[in-house]
Structure formats: C-alpha cells, structure tokens
Design an enzyme around this catalytic site. Structure first.
Site, PDB file in Angstrom:
ATOM      1  N   ASP A  37      12.165  17.562  25.616  1.00 18.45           N
ATOM      2  CA  ASP A  37      10.903  17.317  26.319  1.00 18.45           C
ATOM      3  C   ASP A  37       9.720  17.124  25.364  1.00 18.45           C
ATOM      4  O   ASP A  37       8.572  17.301  25.732  1.00 18.45           O
ATOM      5  CB  ASP A  37      10.616  18.439  27.323  1.00 18.45           C
ATOM      6  CG  ASP A  37      10.585  19.799  26.639  1.00 18.45           C
ATOM      7  OD1 ASP A  37      10.848  19.851  25.415  1.00 18.45           O
ATOM      8  OD2 ASP A  37      10.285  20.787  27.326  1.00 18.45           O
ATOM      9  N   HIS A 241      12.659   0.124   1.208  1.00 22.51           N
ATOM     10  CA  HIS A 241      12.169   0.902   2.356  1.00 22.51           C
ATOM     11  C   HIS A 241      12.569   2.370   2.255  1.00 22.51           C
ATOM     12  O   HIS A 241      12.984   2.989   3.225  1.00 22.51           O
ATOM     13  CB  HIS A 241      12.675   0.294   3.674  1.00 22.51           C
ATOM     14  CG  HIS A 241      12.067  -1.035   3.958  1.00 22.51           C
ATOM     15  ND1 HIS A 241      12.608  -1.946   4.832  1.00 22.51           N
ATOM     16  CD2 HIS A 241      10.943  -1.621   3.480  1.00 22.51           C
ATOM     17  CE1 HIS A 241      11.849  -3.025   4.858  1.00 22.51           C
ATOM     18  NE2 HIS A 241      10.836  -2.855   4.050  1.00 22.51           N
ATOM     19  N   ASP A 258       3.779   3.717  -1.334  1.00 22.60           N
ATOM     20  CA  ASP A 258       3.320   2.683  -0.395  1.00 22.60           C
ATOM     21  C   ASP A 258       2.900   3.431   0.857  1.00 22.60           C
ATOM     22  O   ASP A 258       3.743   3.958   1.588  1.00 22.60           O
ATOM     23  CB  ASP A 258       4.478   1.718  -0.117  1.00 22.60           C
ATOM     24  CG  ASP A 258       4.061   0.556   0.781  1.00 22.60           C
ATOM     25  OD1 ASP A 258       2.986   0.634   1.419  1.00 22.60           O
ATOM     26  OD2 ASP A 258       4.832  -0.427   0.866  1.00 22.60           O
ATOM     27  N   ASP A 269      -2.534  -0.925   4.229  1.00 24.16           N
ATOM     28  CA  ASP A 269      -1.182  -1.002   3.655  1.00 24.16           C
ATOM     29  C   ASP A 269      -1.337  -1.172   2.149  1.00 24.16           C
ATOM     30  O   ASP A 269      -1.566  -2.277   1.673  1.00 24.16           O
ATOM     31  CB  ASP A 269      -0.461  -2.205   4.297  1.00 24.16           C
ATOM     32  CG  ASP A 269       0.970  -2.344   3.821  1.00 24.16           C
ATOM     33  OD1 ASP A 269       1.464  -1.452   3.121  1.00 24.16           O
ATOM     34  OD2 ASP A 269       1.596  -3.377   4.150  1.00 24.16           O
ATOM     35  N   HIS A 348      11.298  -9.869  -2.084  1.00 22.39           N
ATOM     36  CA  HIS A 348      10.513  -9.943  -0.844  1.00 22.39           C
ATOM     37  C   HIS A 348       9.349 -10.910  -0.994  1.00 22.39           C
ATOM     38  O   HIS A 348       9.095 -11.425  -2.072  1.00 22.39           O
ATOM     39  CB  HIS A 348      10.047  -8.547  -0.396  1.00 22.39           C
ATOM     40  CG  HIS A 348       9.171  -7.822  -1.385  1.00 22.39           C
ATOM     41  ND1 HIS A 348       7.858  -8.158  -1.599  1.00 22.39           N
ATOM     42  CD2 HIS A 348       9.420  -6.778  -2.219  1.00 22.39           C
ATOM     43  CE1 HIS A 348       7.322  -7.344  -2.501  1.00 22.39           C
ATOM     44  NE2 HIS A 348       8.263  -6.512  -2.905  1.00 22.39           N
ATOM     45  N   HIS A 352       1.806 -10.356   3.943  1.00 21.61           N
ATOM     46  CA  HIS A 352       1.923 -10.565   5.390  1.00 21.61           C
ATOM     47  C   HIS A 352       0.536 -10.382   5.981  1.00 21.61           C
ATOM     48  O   HIS A 352      -0.356  -9.817   5.340  1.00 21.61           O
ATOM     49  CB  HIS A 352       2.924  -9.565   6.000  1.00 21.61           C
ATOM     50  CG  HIS A 352       2.699  -8.142   5.573  1.00 21.61           C
ATOM     51  ND1 HIS A 352       1.754  -7.325   6.143  1.00 21.61           N
ATOM     52  CD2 HIS A 352       3.255  -7.397   4.587  1.00 21.61           C
ATOM     53  CE1 HIS A 352       1.771  -6.139   5.560  1.00 21.61           C
ATOM     54  NE2 HIS A 352       2.666  -6.155   4.593  1.00 21.61           N
ATOM     55  N   HIS A 359       2.577  -5.218   9.992  1.00 22.08           N
ATOM     56  CA  HIS A 359       3.015  -6.614   9.834  1.00 22.08           C
ATOM     57  C   HIS A 359       2.428  -7.310  11.046  1.00 22.08           C
ATOM     58  O   HIS A 359       3.015  -7.352  12.115  1.00 22.08           O
ATOM     59  CB  HIS A 359       4.544  -6.720   9.803  1.00 22.08           C
ATOM     60  CG  HIS A 359       5.129  -6.087   8.575  1.00 22.08           C
ATOM     61  ND1 HIS A 359       6.458  -5.817   8.425  1.00 22.08           N
ATOM     62  CD2 HIS A 359       4.543  -5.663   7.422  1.00 22.08           C
ATOM     63  CE1 HIS A 359       6.663  -5.257   7.228  1.00 22.08           C
ATOM     64  NE2 HIS A 359       5.517  -5.148   6.622  1.00 22.08           N
ATOM     65  N   GLU A 382       1.230  -8.256  -2.428  1.00 21.50           N
ATOM     66  CA  GLU A 382       2.059  -7.137  -2.875  1.00 21.50           C
ATOM     67  C   GLU A 382       3.288  -7.545  -3.687  1.00 21.50           C
ATOM     68  O   GLU A 382       4.423  -7.252  -3.310  1.00 21.50           O
ATOM     69  CB  GLU A 382       2.510  -6.315  -1.669  1.00 21.50           C
ATOM     70  CG  GLU A 382       3.113  -7.115  -0.529  1.00 21.50           C
ATOM     71  CD  GLU A 382       3.588  -6.196   0.606  1.00 21.50           C
ATOM     72  OE1 GLU A 382       4.377  -5.274   0.320  1.00 21.50           O
ATOM     73  OE2 GLU A 382       3.178  -6.416   1.753  1.00 21.50           O
ATOM     74  N   TYR A 386      11.815  -4.914  -9.182  1.00 26.13           N
ATOM     75  CA  TYR A 386      12.700  -3.771  -8.923  1.00 26.13           C
ATOM     76  C   TYR A 386      13.914  -3.919  -9.820  1.00 26.13           C
ATOM     77  O   TYR A 386      14.749  -4.803  -9.605  1.00 26.13           O
ATOM     78  CB  TYR A 386      13.069  -3.742  -7.432  1.00 26.13           C
ATOM     79  CG  TYR A 386      11.825  -3.878  -6.579  1.00 26.13           C
ATOM     80  CD1 TYR A 386      11.040  -2.761  -6.296  1.00 26.13           C
ATOM     81  CD2 TYR A 386      11.395  -5.130  -6.129  1.00 26.13           C
ATOM     82  CE1 TYR A 386       9.860  -2.890  -5.567  1.00 26.13           C
ATOM     83  CE2 TYR A 386      10.219  -5.262  -5.407  1.00 26.13           C
ATOM     84  CZ  TYR A 386       9.451  -4.142  -5.129  1.00 26.13           C
ATOM     85  OH  TYR A 386       8.281  -4.276  -4.416  1.00 26.13           O
ATOM     86  N   ARG A 404       5.505  -1.900  -7.544  1.00 25.12           N
ATOM     87  CA  ARG A 404       4.833  -2.796  -6.585  1.00 25.12           C
ATOM     88  C   ARG A 404       3.354  -2.438  -6.616  1.00 25.12           C
ATOM     89  O   ARG A 404       3.006  -1.258  -6.764  1.00 25.12           O
ATOM     90  CB  ARG A 404       5.394  -2.630  -5.164  1.00 25.12           C
ATOM     91  CG  ARG A 404       4.698  -3.512  -4.145  1.00 25.12           C
ATOM     92  CD  ARG A 404       5.441  -3.689  -2.815  1.00 25.12           C
ATOM     93  NE  ARG A 404       5.634  -2.471  -2.065  1.00 25.12           N
ATOM     94  CZ  ARG A 404       6.783  -1.822  -1.966  1.00 25.12           C
ATOM     95  NH1 ARG A 404       7.865  -2.289  -2.565  1.00 25.12           N
ATOM     96  NH2 ARG A 404       6.880  -0.704  -1.269  1.00 25.12           N
ATOM     97  N   GLU A 406       0.022  -3.310  -4.247  1.00 25.70           N
ATOM     98  CA  GLU A 406      -0.318  -3.940  -2.960  1.00 25.70           C
ATOM     99  C   GLU A 406      -1.758  -3.648  -2.567  1.00 25.70           C
ATOM    100  O   GLU A 406      -2.181  -2.493  -2.533  1.00 25.70           O
ATOM    101  CB  GLU A 406       0.625  -3.398  -1.864  1.00 25.70           C
ATOM    102  CG  GLU A 406       0.279  -3.905  -0.475  1.00 25.70           C
ATOM    103  CD  GLU A 406       1.300  -3.498   0.580  1.00 25.70           C
ATOM    104  OE1 GLU A 406       1.929  -2.428   0.452  1.00 25.70           O
ATOM    105  OE2 GLU A 406       1.445  -4.265   1.557  1.00 25.70           O
TER     106      GLU A 406
HETATM  107  N1  GLY Z   1       4.497  -0.968   3.952  1.00 27.24           N
HETATM  108  C1  GLY Z   1       5.148  -2.102   4.446  1.00 27.24           C
HETATM  109  C2  GLY Z   1       4.858  -3.293   3.657  1.00 27.24           C
HETATM  110  O1  GLY Z   1       4.353  -3.185   2.561  1.00 27.24           O
HETATM  111  O2  GLY Z   1       5.030  -4.383   4.089  1.00 27.24           O
HETATM  112 MN    MN Z   2       3.141  -1.572   1.966  1.00 26.50          MN
HETATM  113 MN    MN Z   3       2.792  -4.665   3.060  1.00 22.14          MN
END
Ligand code: GLY
Ligand code: MN
Ligand code: MN
Length: 438
Positions: A37, A241, A258, A269, A348, A352, A359, A382, A386, A404, A406
């Site tokens: 619940d 991720h 991140d 982000d 990647h 975005h 996103h 970003e 890696y 990374r 970003e």
């Molecule tokens: N944190 C998700 C991305 O960087 O797209």
């Molecule tokens: Mn991110």
């Molecule tokens: Mn991002």
C-alpha cells in the site's frame, strides 16, 4: 503560486492550433504502487501539467476550442474532509476554477456521464493512445456510445489524432517563465555537484555521495531528482546507466556523477567527472581534457542556423582525432568516423532536448533532415569516453577510465547560454575546489 497567465496562454495557443470541431483530452499520470500500500511519489504527466499547472492526481483536462460555456474543463477530486485529514489538502472543484482558471470543473467520478456529451458534435479527438490502456478503453467507450446514436443526427468523431505534433512543438520552445525554472534547476544541481566534489574522499561509498546530492536538491526546494543519479567510480564510470551506486570509492579512481534536480517539473541534467583523491593522474587528465575539448567544440556549434547534429559531428571529430593521437585508436580519423570505429569508446549521442522531461519531447528531424537550432530550445551537450578494463586492444594505462562532461545549454538569438556554467569543469578548477575543501 503558479503563473496562471502563462498556462492560460499555452492553452489558448494550443486550442488555436487544433481548431474548432476538435476536442482534446489529457489525463494526468496514474498513481504507481511501489509495494503493497505504498505509492511512489506522484508526478503529474508533463503534457497535462504543461497545459494546466494542476499538481494533484486523478485529474483529466478537456479542451474544447470555441465552446461557449467554457473551453477548459477539469475533472478532478472533490474536497473531502476525511481524506484530506489523512492524505493532504485538495484544491477541489472550486480551486480548479479559482487557482487553475479552468472554466468548469466536475468530479472525476462523473466523467463517464459527462464526457460523451462533450465529445458529441466534434469531428476530431486529440488524444494520445497507448499511454494508459484503461483510459484508452474508456475513450473508445465514450466514442462508441456516440456512434450508437448517429441515426438520431449527432456527429461522432471520425479521427483520433495524437497530441504530440502540436503540443510537443510548443514544449520544444521554452518561454521566459520556463527558462527561469530551468535555470533554477541547473543552479541547484550545480551546487549539488560542487558539494559532491568537496565531500568526496577515497574510502567512502558511492551512495554516500548520492546522499550529498539529494540533500542539496531537497535543501533547495527540489524534492526529487529528474532521474536516478549515477555515481560511478573506477570501472563503474564505464557503465552508461550505472545506478547501483553501491561500491567503495578507491584512491586513484575517477568518479563520474550524472545527476540533476527537478524543479517545479523542470529537469536539469549535469555530469561531472573528477578524481576521487582530488588529483588527476596523467592518463586521466589526458582523457579528461580530450572530452572537455570535444564538449567545447560541440558547444561552439550551437546557434540559430546550425542544425541539430552539428554539435555531435564536432564532438565525434575531436574525440576520434584525439584518440588517434593518444594511440587508443589506430588509423585515419576520417575513416574511423566513416566506419563508426570510434563508437567502441563513444557509443552515445552528444545530447538531447531538455525540459519537463529529461529526455524531452520534440522532433530531431523534420522531413528527414536534421532540424535547425532556434532560440528558446534547450539541449544537453554530453560527450564522453568509456575505456573499459576488458578491451584487449587498449594499453593498460587507459583502462577503467570513464569520462563524461554534460551541460545544459539554451539556444539564444546569437548563440548559446550554458545554464550549468557554474559547475567547475576545468582540471585546475576541480583540483582547486577539492584541495580547498577542508
Ligand atoms: N542522465 C541521462 C542523460 O544524460 O541522458
Ligand atoms: Mn545526464
Ligand atoms: Mn543527458
């Protein structure tokens, strides 16, 4: 208090686009159960919230352009003393009109009785099928009720149209009001990243730094992260991720964080990568500075007149040439790009759209071509590299380095504005902040 003029203006623009003969139906998100619940904290559906500013669950907005008795109808929960004593205050039907400026409000339980009458006589229904199967069935049920009556002369809708086209185009261009909120979200996250850098010590666990981030968000009025924070040390920084955040942070590791706050339904982000012990090693610095140059080259491509993919192309070029110089890749950079060989270490995209959803909505291509950047759009930039432990062709010194960087970038009339610019990212800046952390 919400700025009701902003929301009324959005509804008006949206209704001008769909035109009379149309009706739009948007339910908010459903409540999700976490266990037994216990519910997950409620977060309104972004499209619904964009048009209403209404934060409570169990609500549906119906927009009917040119309806004389009122164009915006909100179905919502009624006031209920007992329920409110247990679960919190409700604005009720009265609040729906006085606070949120709906023209009419009805109890959400009465929707099955009222909605067929509102749909009747309209040619088109703007509704997103597939989001919630139960609600889809109800909408179809209402339409079938009207179809059963066509012999009496009523018009039943012939067309279901997705809301996305008009609504997501609107959401792509941020208003001044939205940019203010996004700036605030980015500022809160910036503080959180600085706090993580200052508090990081080898021997801590990744989740302890996640705790610092979340504490900073909440202290600043952002109750929730826009997405689960990634706090990855050492080899975990190479898992795109990674959200377990469960490992011990080892002296000599790089740490990739991140993490972004959500402020009044707007996301930030931000990613920063820094050495756990406060000093980059030579190899870490080489990779870090390469990613930083790629990010800078990408950001320099942001201005009206450039297309969506130009920042990505710029980042890929710098990263690939840099990897060849460092001996990580071998061959001609042009060919390595053409053959997608760089994707072994950069797999990647460079960014975005960013907005109410991390996103965010909005098309990246129009008629098969990358769309042009325009003032008011907000995007992330970003790039990363890696370099995992299990890549046989990789010399030892480069292994287990994940970087990374970003930032959140607003496209302006003449170029760009980095909303997250106060989060340190030059090597010296980071080392200095960490050295002086006390
Ligand atoms: N944190 C998700 C991305 O960087 O797209
Ligand atoms: Mn991110
Ligand atoms: Mn991002």
């Amino acid at each position: 208090m919400i700025d009701i003029k902003e929301f009324k203006n959005r509804r008006k623009r949206f209704m001008d686009m769909i035109g009379s003969d149309s009706i739009a139906i948007l339910p908010t998100a459903s409540i999700s159960i976490r266990n037994r619940d216990v519910e997950f904290p409620f977060r309104p559906d972004s499209d619904f919230f964009y048009l209403t500013g209404y934060p409570e669950p169990e609500a549906v907005v119906v927009l009917i352009p040119d309806r004389e008795e009122g164009e915006c109808i909100l179905f919502c929960r009624e006031r209920d003393e007992k329920m409110e004593a247990w679960h919190g205050r409700r604005s009720g039907l009265e609040g729906a009109t006085t606070i949120y400026a709906a023209d009419d409000a009805f109890p959400v339980e009465d929707m099955d009785d009222i909605l067929p009458g509102l749909i009747e006589g309209h040619e088109r229904i703007y509704y997103n099928m597939g989001g919630d199967q139960n609600f889809d069935q109800r909408v179809l049920g209402w339409v079938n009720q009207i179809r059963d009556k066509v012999r009496t002369g009523v018009t039943a809708p012939e067309e279901f149209i997705s809301l996305n086209h008009f609504l997501h185009e609107m959401r792509l261009y941020k208003s001044r009001y939205e940019i203010k909120l996004m700036r605030k979200a980015a500022e809160i996250s910036t503080k959180a990243h600085k706090r993580a850098m200052k508090n990081c010590r080898p021997g801590m666990y990744e989740y302890q730094l996640e705790g610092e981030l979340i504490s900073e968000f909440i202290q600043n009025g952002a109750r929730h992260a826009a997405y689960p924070s990634i706090v990855g040390s050492g080899k975990n920084a190479c898992i795109l991720h990674y959200t377990n955040n469960s490992d011990e942070i080892i002296d000599g590791d790089l740490l990739l964080i991140d993490s972004g706050a959500e402020y009044q339904c707007y996301a930030s982000d931000i990613t920063r990568t820094f050495p756990a012990n406060g000093k980059f090693s030579k190899a870490q610095r080489d990779i870090y500075n390469l990613v930083l140059s790629a990010q800078s080259a990408a950001i320099n491509e942001i201005k009206p007149g450039k297309h969506w993919n130009e920042p990505h192309d710029a980042a890929v070029r710098v990263l690939t040439e840099g990897m060849v110089e460092l001996g990580i890749l071998k061959g001609d950079p042009e060919k390595l790009i053409k053959d997608d060989d760089y994707t072994k270490y950069y797999m990647h995209r460079t960014g975005h759209w960013l907005g109410m959803d991390v996103h965010d909505v909005g098309d990246y291509k129009l008629d098969g071509e990358w769309r042009m950047l325009e003032a008011g759009m907000v995007m992330t930039v970003e790039p990363g590299l890696y370099l995992p432990a299990n890549s046989e062709s990789l010399p030892n010194q480069w292994r287990n380095i994940g970087v990374r960087i970003e930032d959140d970038v607003l496209v302006t009339k003449d170029g760009y504005d980095i909303l997250s610019k106060d989060a340190p990212k030059a090597v010296d800046e980071i080392e200095e902040l960490m050295a002086n952390a006390g």
